[in-house]
Design a protein around this motif. Structure first.
Motif, PDB file in Angstrom:
ATOM      1  N   VAL A  28       0.689  -1.327   0.094  1.00  0.00           N
ATOM      2  CA  VAL A  28       0.017  -0.067   0.212  1.00  0.00           C
ATOM      3  C   VAL A  28       1.028   1.503  -0.039  1.00  0.00           C
ATOM      4  CG1 VAL A  28      -1.689   1.369   1.447  1.00  0.00           C
ATOM      5  CG2 VAL A  28      -1.953  -1.432   1.105  1.00  0.00           C
ATOM      6  N   ALA A  29       0.834   1.873  -1.316  1.00  0.00           N
ATOM      7  CA  ALA A  29       1.868   3.820  -1.260  1.00  0.00           C
ATOM      8  C   ALA A  29       1.058   4.393  -0.630  1.00  0.00           C
ATOM      9  CB  ALA A  29       1.526   3.212  -2.743  1.00  0.00           C
ATOM     10  N   ALA A  30      -0.426   4.251  -1.058  1.00  0.00           N
ATOM     11  CA  ALA A  30      -1.757   5.869   0.127  1.00  0.00           C
ATOM     12  C   ALA A  30      -2.869   5.199  -0.277  1.00  0.00           C
ATOM     13  CB  ALA A  30      -1.069   6.820  -1.706  1.00  0.00           C
ATOM     14  N   SER A  31      -2.882   5.761   1.048  1.00  0.00           N
ATOM     15  CA  SER A  31      -4.995   5.174   1.462  1.00  0.00           C
ATOM     16  C   SER A  31      -5.751   6.460   1.267  1.00  0.00           C
ATOM     17  CB  SER A  31      -4.830   4.015   2.921  1.00  0.00           C
ATOM     18  OG  SER A  31      -5.718   4.461   3.411  1.00  0.00           O
ATOM     19  N   ASP A  32      -6.489   6.950   1.543  1.00  0.00           N
ATOM     20  CA  ASP A  32      -7.490   7.552   1.734  1.00  0.00           C
ATOM     21  C   ASP A  32      -8.498   6.920   2.493  1.00  0.00           C
ATOM     22  OD1 ASP A  32      -8.827  10.397   2.144  1.00  0.00           O
ATOM     23  OD2 ASP A  32      -9.545  10.027   0.107  1.00  0.00           O
ATOM     24  N   TRP A  33      -9.904   7.635   2.771  1.00  0.00           N
ATOM     25  CA  TRP A  33     -10.939   7.180   4.000  1.00  0.00           C
ATOM     26  C   TRP A  33     -11.596   7.878   3.364  1.00  0.00           C
ATOM     27  CZ3 TRP A  33     -11.563   2.856   5.903  1.00  0.00           C
ATOM     28  CH2 TRP A  33     -10.637   2.017   6.229  1.00  0.00           C
ATOM     29  N   ALA A  47      -8.970  10.361  12.286  1.00  0.00           N
ATOM     30  CA  ALA A  47      -7.807  10.195  12.084  1.00  0.00           C
ATOM     31  C   ALA A  47      -7.202   8.601  11.317  1.00  0.00           C
ATOM     32  CB  ALA A  47      -6.428   9.703  13.066  1.00  0.00           C
ATOM     33  N   MET A  48      -5.895   8.914  10.091  1.00  0.00           N
ATOM     34  CA  MET A  48      -5.887   7.875   9.612  1.00  0.00           C
ATOM     35  C   MET A  48      -4.689   7.905   8.852  1.00  0.00           C
ATOM     36  SD  MET A  48      -7.182   9.315   5.508  1.00  0.00           S
ATOM     37  CE  MET A  48      -7.959  10.845   6.043  1.00  0.00           C
ATOM     38  N   ALA A  49      -3.998   6.439   9.126  1.00  0.00           N
ATOM     39  CA  ALA A  49      -3.099   5.441   8.733  1.00  0.00           C
ATOM     40  C   ALA A  49      -2.725   4.708   7.868  1.00  0.00           C
ATOM     41  CB  ALA A  49      -1.844   5.664  10.139  1.00  0.00           C
ATOM     42  N   VAL A  57      -8.505   3.218  10.395  1.00  0.00           N
ATOM     43  CA  VAL A  57      -9.093   4.842  10.397  1.00  0.00           C
ATOM     44  C   VAL A  57      -9.719   4.523  11.966  1.00  0.00           C
ATOM     45  CG1 VAL A  57     -10.955   3.691   9.863  1.00  0.00           C
ATOM     46  CG2 VAL A  57     -10.677   6.010   9.955  1.00  0.00           C
ATOM     47  N   THR A  58      -9.416   6.258  12.404  1.00  0.00           N
ATOM     48  CA  THR A  58     -10.142   6.130  13.560  1.00  0.00           C
ATOM     49  C   THR A  58     -10.983   6.558  13.138  1.00  0.00           C
ATOM     50  OG1 THR A  58      -7.944   6.176  15.063  1.00  0.00           O
ATOM     51  CG2 THR A  58     -10.299   7.406  16.094  1.00  0.00           C
ATOM     52  N   ARG A  69     -22.187   4.969   5.004  1.00  0.00           N
ATOM     53  CA  ARG A  69     -21.011   3.864   4.298  1.00  0.00           C
ATOM     54  C   ARG A  69     -19.563   4.805   4.433  1.00  0.00           C
ATOM     55  NH1 ARG A  69     -22.007   3.880  -0.878  1.00  0.00           N
ATOM     56  NH2 ARG A  69     -21.560   5.884  -1.442  1.00  0.00           N
ATOM     57  N   VAL A  70     -18.894   3.834   5.409  1.00  0.00           N
ATOM     58  CA  VAL A  70     -16.829   4.175   5.060  1.00  0.00           C
ATOM     59  C   VAL A  70     -16.188   3.562   4.461  1.00  0.00           C
ATOM     60  CG1 VAL A  70     -14.957   4.699   6.580  1.00  0.00           C
ATOM     61  CG2 VAL A  70     -17.578   4.459   7.633  1.00  0.00           C
ATOM     62  N   THR A  71     -15.504   3.987   3.511  1.00  0.00           N
ATOM     63  CA  THR A  71     -14.673   3.512   2.613  1.00  0.00           C
ATOM     64  C   THR A  71     -12.915   3.910   2.012  1.00  0.00           C
ATOM     65  OG1 THR A  71     -16.847   4.172   0.339  1.00  0.00           O
ATOM     66  CG2 THR A  71     -14.386   3.784  -0.275  1.00  0.00           C
ATOM     67  N   ASN A  72     -12.137   2.877   2.061  1.00  0.00           N
ATOM     68  CA  ASN A  72     -11.254   3.029   1.926  1.00  0.00           C
ATOM     69  C   ASN A  72     -10.946   2.674   0.734  1.00  0.00           C
ATOM     70  OD1 ASN A  72      -8.359   1.141   2.814  1.00  0.00           O
ATOM     71  ND2 ASN A  72      -8.521   3.089   2.671  1.00  0.00           N
ATOM     72  N   ARG A  73      -9.734   3.484   0.417  1.00  0.00           N
ATOM     73  CA  ARG A  73      -9.441   3.747  -1.415  1.00  0.00           C
ATOM     74  C   ARG A  73      -7.607   3.770  -1.390  1.00  0.00           C
ATOM     75  NH1 ARG A  73     -11.385   5.823  -6.484  1.00  0.00           N
ATOM     76  NH2 ARG A  73     -10.025   5.791  -7.992  1.00  0.00           N
ATOM     77  N   VAL A  74      -7.304   2.749  -1.352  1.00  0.00           N
ATOM     78  CA  VAL A  74      -5.953   2.593  -1.625  1.00  0.00           C
ATOM     79  C   VAL A  74      -4.906   1.916  -2.978  1.00  0.00           C
ATOM     80  CG1 VAL A  74      -5.600   1.394   0.231  1.00  0.00           C
ATOM     81  CG2 VAL A  74      -5.758  -0.051  -1.420  1.00  0.00           C
ATOM     82  N   THR A  75      -4.131   2.927  -3.046  1.00  0.00           N
ATOM     83  CA  THR A  75      -3.031   2.761  -4.255  1.00  0.00           C
ATOM     84  C   THR A  75      -1.955   2.222  -4.038  1.00  0.00           C
ATOM     85  OG1 THR A  75      -3.628   5.319  -5.035  1.00  0.00           O
ATOM     86  CG2 THR A  75      -1.806   3.872  -6.301  1.00  0.00           C
TER      87      THR A  75
END
Length: 93
Positions: A28-33, A47-49, A57-58, A69-75
């Motif tokens: 995982v290089a990047a993550s967004d929530w 918070a996110m990491a 995610v917190t 709906r909580v969504t995590n998108r990773v690159t």
């Protein structure tokens, strides 16, 4: 989609394990929530990491009786983009 329950007054930590989605040698290089709906006093990202194969995610807040709906998108390091979501039901406990 997974479902979790939280009290509007609590902060909770959650993570997605992306190890199975990572091709060999990738991470995982990047993550967004993101949270939907995005509304005043609704569930919010506090918070996110991320690590090599996990995204954390917190979450805080929320309006009792609502479902978010909580969504995590990773690159990934090779440029692939993956996305997962979960439902968060807010209830007074």
């Amino acid at each position: 989609m997974a479902m979790m329950v939280k009290d509007p007054g609590t902060r909770i930590d959650f993570e997605f394990d992306w190890a199975a989605a990572c091709p060999a040698g990738q991470a995982v290089a990047a993550s967004d929530w993101a949270v939907w709906p995005d509304e005043p006093d609704g569930v919010a990202v506090a918070a996110m990491a991320h690590g090599l194969a996990r995204a954390m995610v917190t979450l805080e807040g929320g309006i009792a009786g609502r479902v978010y709906r909580v969504t995590n998108r990773v690159t990934m390091t090779d440029g692939q983009i993956e996305e997962r979501s979960m439902a968060v039901r807010v209830e007074e406990r």
